[in-house]
Scaffold this active site. Structure first.
Site, PDB file in Angstrom:
ATOM      1  N   HIS A   1       0.829  -1.204   0.000  1.00 40.51           N
ATOM      2  CA  HIS A   1       0.000   0.000   0.000  1.00 40.51           C
ATOM      3  C   HIS A   1       0.868   1.260   0.000  1.00 40.51           C
ATOM      4  O   HIS A   1       1.879   1.328   0.694  1.00 40.51           O
ATOM      5  CB  HIS A   1      -0.901  -0.005   1.244  1.00 40.51           C
ATOM      6  CG  HIS A   1      -1.692   1.259   1.433  1.00 40.51           C
ATOM      7  ND1 HIS A   1      -1.592   2.052   2.550  1.00 40.51           N
ATOM      8  CD2 HIS A   1      -2.598   1.866   0.624  1.00 40.51           C
ATOM      9  CE1 HIS A   1      -2.398   3.090   2.428  1.00 40.51           C
ATOM     10  NE2 HIS A   1      -3.020   2.999   1.276  1.00 40.51           N
ATOM     11  N   SER A   2       0.476   2.244  -0.807  1.00 43.99           N
ATOM     12  CA  SER A   2       1.015   3.593  -0.741  1.00 43.99           C
ATOM     13  C   SER A   2       2.533   3.616  -0.937  1.00 43.99           C
ATOM     14  O   SER A   2       3.028   3.208  -1.990  1.00 43.99           O
ATOM     15  CB  SER A   2       0.611   4.236   0.594  1.00 43.99           C
ATOM     16  OG  SER A   2       0.871   5.617   0.608  1.00 43.99           O
ATOM     17  N   MET A   3       3.298   4.081   0.057  1.00 45.20           N
ATOM     18  CA  MET A   3       4.761   4.104  -0.049  1.00 45.20           C
ATOM     19  C   MET A   3       5.313   2.752  -0.474  1.00 45.20           C
ATOM     20  O   MET A   3       6.202   2.667  -1.326  1.00 45.20           O
ATOM     21  CB  MET A   3       5.366   4.499   1.303  1.00 45.20           C
ATOM     22  CG  MET A   3       6.878   4.363   1.398  1.00 45.20           C
ATOM     23  SD  MET A   3       7.492   4.534   3.092  1.00 45.20           S
ATOM     24  CE  MET A   3       7.066   2.899   3.769  1.00 45.20           C
TER      25      MET A   3
END
Length: 330
Positions: free
Chosen positions: A131-133
């Protein structure tokens, strides 16, 4: 491949005590048995939550910036039982060791953590859900080591964002100065600001631009706070404050495009429609064009915030499970 039969989904009633009021609030949570694990690294350890049998190579869950392994608490019980799941805390996050004093956090370090994980367990291949980063870092890992990934699931952030030259130069200057300021604070040994539990939830909710729902905050706070030693019934955020001055990728637009061309594994990407693109959409769209040349690439959009996988796992799990069952079937 065997299924561990004594692992089953349970609906339990738990409670969170709000220290500020002494009240107890019942919470209905879907849970699944897991073991806390510790993976040695040169500066300490990587902490994680292992769901399922240890002899089955897991799908590895990797969280976003300043989050932790708790980001997958709600979706982990919904994943297929025939595959194990390992949700890890990245360095400086959750229960994992901080980097040594004087060392800055950089995105590429997390890519190397993935290789360290593979070496520790003697895996020839890795399956990633990020997720994300970590979705950015998973994209980079898949491009650098395409032969080592048999499945990649990216959540909401597609690739390293492309920034203007001015943004990059200004950002580097600001983050390096911030690093020195944060190091001085750490050397002082002073405890970070402390809050009552309700305040802690509110700060996390608002600090995420309300992406993490108030109800979901508890999953991240379980691994992200400690009780104050000076103020009774108050807590402080226990992640490494130096994460706030982390150094991220500063790539020319052609670099993510070249990376996209090198990704050959089964690749699922899920975009949350209430979340921003974190860059000019033309850069995002250009990368999608390259990714779609991979016949094993799948793209989905759904309503929800940046943390939709945590807040509303019932929306995300069917898409992920279909993908897992296709490429890592029972």
């Amino acid at each position: 491949m065997k299924v561990l039969k004594n692992l089953r989904l349970l609906t339990q009633l738990t409670s969170v005590r709000h220290a500020s009021s002494g009240a107890t609030r019942p919470l209905k949570i879907l849970t699944k048995h897991y073991d806390e694990i510790s993976i040695p690294v040169p500066w300490g350890h990587i902490a994680g939550k292992w769901y399922g049998p240890k002899h089955v190579r897991p799908l590895v869950g990797m969280h976003g910036w300043q989050d932790n392994a708790g980001t997958f608490d709600t979706i982990a019980p919904m994943l297929p039982n025939h595959i194990s799941f390992l949700s890890i805390d990245m360095p400086g996050h959750g229960l994992s060791s901080w980097l040594p004093p004087g060392i800055s956090y950089h995105s590429i370090d997390y890519v190397l953590v993935t290789r360290r994980l593979m070496e520790e367990y003697n895996w020839d291949k890795i399956s990633i859900m990020a997720h994300s980063m970590s979705s950015i870092n998973g994209f980079v890992f898949c491009a650098l080591f395409p032969e080592k990934v048999d499945m990649f699931i990216g959540l909401d952030v597609l690739k390293p964002p492309v920034r203007s030259a001015r943004h990059i130069v200004d950002g580097l200057s600001e983050r390096l100065e911030a690093t020195l300021k944060l190091e001085r604070r750490l050397r002082s040994g002073s405890e970070p600001p402390c809050y009552a539990w309700d305040e802690l939830e509110t700060r996390l909710h608002e600090g995420s631009n309300k992406s993490v729902s108030m109800e979901s905050c508890k999953y991240l706070l379980q691994r992200n706070c400690k009780p104050s030693t000076h103020e009774p019934h108050k807590y402080y955020f226990s992640r490494d404050n130096r994460l706030k001055s982390s150094l991220f990728y500063t790539l020319h637009n052609e670099v993510p495009l070249e990376m996209a061309r090198r990704i050959k594994c089964p690749h699922l990407f899920i975009k949350a429609l209430q979340a921003p693109y974190y860059e000019r959409k033309e850069y995002y769209d250009a990368t999608l064009v390259e990714l779609r040349k991979n016949p094993l690439f799948e793209y989905n959009e759904l309503d929800g915030t940046h943390h939709v996988h945590l807040n509303e796992p019932e929306k995300v799990a069917p898409i992920i499970n279909s993908f897992i069952n296709k490429y890592r079937p029972l």
